[in-house]
Design a protein around this motif. Structure first.
Motif, mmCIF file in Angstrom:
data_model
loop_
_atom_site.group_PDB
_atom_site.id
_atom_site.type_symbol
_atom_site.label_atom_id
_atom_site.label_comp_id
_atom_site.label_asym_id
_atom_site.label_seq_id
_atom_site.Cartn_x
_atom_site.Cartn_y
_atom_site.Cartn_z
ATOM 1 N N LYS A 85 -49.725 14.283 9.450
ATOM 2 C CA LYS A 85 -50.648 15.106 8.646
ATOM 3 C C LYS A 85 -50.267 15.233 7.165
ATOM 4 C CE LYS A 85 -52.901 15.899 12.436
ATOM 5 N NZ LYS A 85 -53.868 14.918 12.843
ATOM 6 N N ILE A 86 -49.648 14.208 6.617
ATOM 7 C CA ILE A 86 -49.370 14.180 5.185
ATOM 8 C C ILE A 86 -50.706 14.046 4.445
ATOM 9 C CG2 ILE A 86 -48.300 12.771 3.357
ATOM 10 C CD1 ILE A 86 -46.329 14.437 5.086
ATOM 11 N N LYS A 87 -50.829 14.685 3.278
ATOM 12 C CA LYS A 87 -52.048 14.584 2.485
ATOM 13 C C LYS A 87 -51.856 13.771 1.215
ATOM 14 C CE LYS A 87 -53.975 18.847 4.261
ATOM 15 N NZ LYS A 87 -54.358 20.219 3.997
ATOM 16 N N LYS A 88 -50.598 13.612 0.783
ATOM 17 C CA LYS A 88 -50.336 12.870 -0.448
ATOM 18 C C LYS A 88 -49.040 12.084 -0.297
ATOM 19 C CE LYS A 88 -50.071 13.704 -5.431
ATOM 20 N NZ LYS A 88 -50.133 14.787 -6.444
ATOM 21 N N ILE A 89 -49.119 10.778 -0.551
ATOM 22 C CA ILE A 89 -47.941 9.917 -0.519
ATOM 23 C C ILE A 89 -47.632 9.485 -1.948
ATOM 24 C CG2 ILE A 89 -46.958 7.746 0.288
ATOM 25 C CD1 ILE A 89 -48.871 7.897 2.685
ATOM 26 N N LEU B 221 -47.916 2.285 8.276
ATOM 27 C CA LEU B 221 -47.111 3.426 7.827
ATOM 28 C C LEU B 221 -48.005 4.539 7.286
ATOM 29 C CD1 LEU B 221 -44.143 4.425 7.336
ATOM 30 C CD2 LEU B 221 -44.468 3.633 4.981
ATOM 31 N N MET B 222 -49.025 4.176 6.499
ATOM 32 C CA MET B 222 -49.936 5.184 5.953
ATOM 33 C C MET B 222 -50.715 5.886 7.069
ATOM 34 S SD MET B 222 -51.196 3.082 2.582
ATOM 35 C CE MET B 222 -52.469 4.227 2.079
ATOM 36 N N ASP B 223 -51.122 5.139 8.080
ATOM 37 C CA ASP B 223 -51.809 5.735 9.225
ATOM 38 C C ASP B 223 -50.907 6.763 9.912
ATOM 39 O OD1 ASP B 223 -54.158 5.600 11.153
ATOM 40 O OD2 ASP B 223 -52.456 5.200 12.492
ATOM 41 N N PHE B 224 -49.652 6.400 10.103
ATOM 42 C CA PHE B 224 -48.669 7.327 10.681
ATOM 43 C C PHE B 224 -48.549 8.581 9.810
ATOM 44 C CE2 PHE B 224 -44.134 8.673 10.656
ATOM 45 C CZ PHE B 224 -44.061 9.177 11.935
ATOM 46 N N ALA B 225 -48.451 8.394 8.507
ATOM 47 C CA ALA B 225 -48.277 9.523 7.595
ATOM 48 C C ALA B 225 -49.496 10.447 7.593
ATOM 49 C CB ALA B 225 -48.012 9.016 6.177
ATOM 50 N N PHE B 226 -50.667 9.878 7.392
ATOM 51 C CA PHE B 226 -51.871 10.687 7.231
ATOM 52 C C PHE B 226 -52.398 11.269 8.543
ATOM 53 C CE2 PHE B 226 -52.715 8.055 3.246
ATOM 54 C CZ PHE B 226 -52.267 9.052 2.393
ATOM 55 N N CYS C 38 -44.056 7.028 -11.155
ATOM 56 C CA CYS C 38 -44.748 7.496 -9.955
ATOM 57 C C CYS C 38 -46.207 7.062 -9.868
ATOM 58 C CB CYS C 38 -44.698 9.019 -9.878
ATOM 59 S SG CYS C 38 -43.076 9.649 -9.431
ATOM 60 N N TYR C 39 -46.587 6.752 -8.642
ATOM 61 C CA TYR C 39 -47.966 6.491 -8.251
ATOM 62 C C TYR C 39 -48.210 7.335 -7.006
ATOM 63 C CZ TYR C 39 -47.648 2.349 -11.227
ATOM 64 O OH TYR C 39 -47.487 1.514 -12.298
ATOM 65 N N TYR C 40 -49.467 7.623 -6.729
ATOM 66 C CA TYR C 40 -49.743 8.399 -5.533
ATOM 67 C C TYR C 40 -51.068 7.961 -4.924
ATOM 68 C CZ TYR C 40 -53.342 11.074 -7.908
ATOM 69 O OH TYR C 40 -54.492 11.421 -8.557
ATOM 70 N N ILE C 41 -51.211 8.297 -3.660
ATOM 71 C CA ILE C 41 -52.481 8.137 -2.960
ATOM 72 C C ILE C 41 -52.648 9.368 -2.075
ATOM 73 C CG2 ILE C 41 -51.542 6.871 -0.983
ATOM 74 C CD1 ILE C 41 -54.148 5.142 -1.105
ATOM 75 N N THR C 42 -53.887 9.789 -1.922
ATOM 76 C CA THR C 42 -54.145 10.928 -1.042
ATOM 77 C C THR C 42 -54.983 10.470 0.140
ATOM 78 O OG1 THR C 42 -56.178 11.554 -2.187
ATOM 79 C CG2 THR C 42 -54.129 12.543 -2.979
ATOM 80 N N LYS C 43 -54.957 11.262 1.175
ATOM 81 C CA LYS C 43 -55.718 10.949 2.374
ATOM 82 C C LYS C 43 -57.203 10.803 2.043
ATOM 83 C CE LYS C 43 -56.608 12.604 7.034
ATOM 84 N NZ LYS C 43 -56.392 13.676 7.977
ATOM 85 N N GLY D 36 -55.046 1.485 -3.590
ATOM 86 C CA GLY D 36 -55.656 2.714 -4.090
ATOM 87 C C GLY D 36 -54.692 3.674 -4.755
ATOM 88 N N TYR D 37 -53.426 3.305 -4.873
ATOM 89 C CA TYR D 37 -52.458 4.172 -5.557
ATOM 90 C C TYR D 37 -52.812 4.284 -7.042
ATOM 91 C CZ TYR D 37 -49.235 4.605 -1.635
ATOM 92 O OH TYR D 37 -48.653 4.926 -0.421
ATOM 93 N N ILE D 38 -52.588 5.468 -7.590
ATOM 94 C CA ILE D 38 -52.901 5.771 -8.980
ATOM 95 C C ILE D 38 -51.626 6.210 -9.690
ATOM 96 C CG2 ILE D 38 -54.185 7.355 -10.491
ATOM 97 C CD1 ILE D 38 -56.214 7.606 -8.136
ATOM 98 N N LYS D 39 -51.420 5.697 -10.901
ATOM 99 C CA LYS D 39 -50.245 6.082 -11.684
ATOM 100 C C LYS D 39 -50.378 7.539 -12.098
ATOM 101 C CE LYS D 39 -47.047 4.421 -15.115
ATOM 102 N NZ LYS D 39 -45.927 5.087 -14.524
ATOM 103 N N ASP D 40 -49.260 8.261 -12.069
ATOM 104 C CA ASP D 40 -49.260 9.669 -12.459
ATOM 105 C C ASP D 40 -47.974 9.989 -13.196
ATOM 106 O OD1 ASP D 40 -49.443 12.397 -12.794
ATOM 107 O OD2 ASP D 40 -49.999 12.816 -10.725
#
Length: 159
Positions: free
Chosen positions: A117-121, A108-113, A151-156, A140-144
């Motif tokens: 072309k998503i940069k932040k999930i 799913l992340m491969d599809f997104a990034f 919320c947590y996020y990961i970027t490309k 690699g998700y980080i709490k924010d």
């Protein structure tokens, strides 16, 4: 639409899938970890499908071999800010541990990034869902807390 990595296939949800998904979501083993925990009626499920069946939401049935084992999603896609929300649950207990959840979410992340072309999930996890927190931190998700309390996020750039 289907995505595959040789281990897992993600098949985009169709109307024919929604009753199975409704049954999964109404099961306490899944619903207790969701923000929305009310009983989902057939009518509610139909309205949900009508609302998400578009280019801003990709909901996929997770197949391991030929077994339908769960659901993953990339939703609320913002093509201008290159962001989206993601989520996943594995319904079949046999596949909750091990490689299958990782293979599913990485596909799913491969599809997104790389495909859309998503940069932040962004993901939202209830505090009591320690298993999901550990799983997503291992990716690699980080709490924010600035985004939201859950919320947590990961970027490309981080993968």
């Amino acid at each position: 639409m289907k995505l595959s990595n040789g281990v897992i296939t993600l098949k985009r949800v169709t109307f024919d899938d929604i009753e199975m998904i409704r049954n999964w979501r109404n099961d306490l083993k899944i619903s207790r970890y969701m923000f929305f925990r009310d009983y989902i009626t057939k009518e509610m499920q139909i309205k949900w499908f009508e609302r998400i069946n578009n280019q801003f939401n990709y909901f996929f049935i997770i197949l391991y071999k030929t077994n339908k084992i769960g659901l993953c999603e990339l939703k609320n896609i913002d093509y201008h800010h290159y962001t989206a929300e993601a989520g996943m649950f594995i319904y079949d207990d046999k596949y909750r541990n091990g490689i299958v959840p990782y293979a599913s979410i990485l596909l799913l992340m491969d599809f997104a990034f790389y495909r859309i072309k998503i940069k932040k999930i962004i993901i939202k996890i209830l505090d009591e869902n320690k298993r999901a927190i550990r799983f997503n931190k291992s990716l690699g998700y980080i709490k924010d807390d600035k985004l939201c309390k859950h919320c947590y996020y990961i970027t490309k750039k981080k993968i």
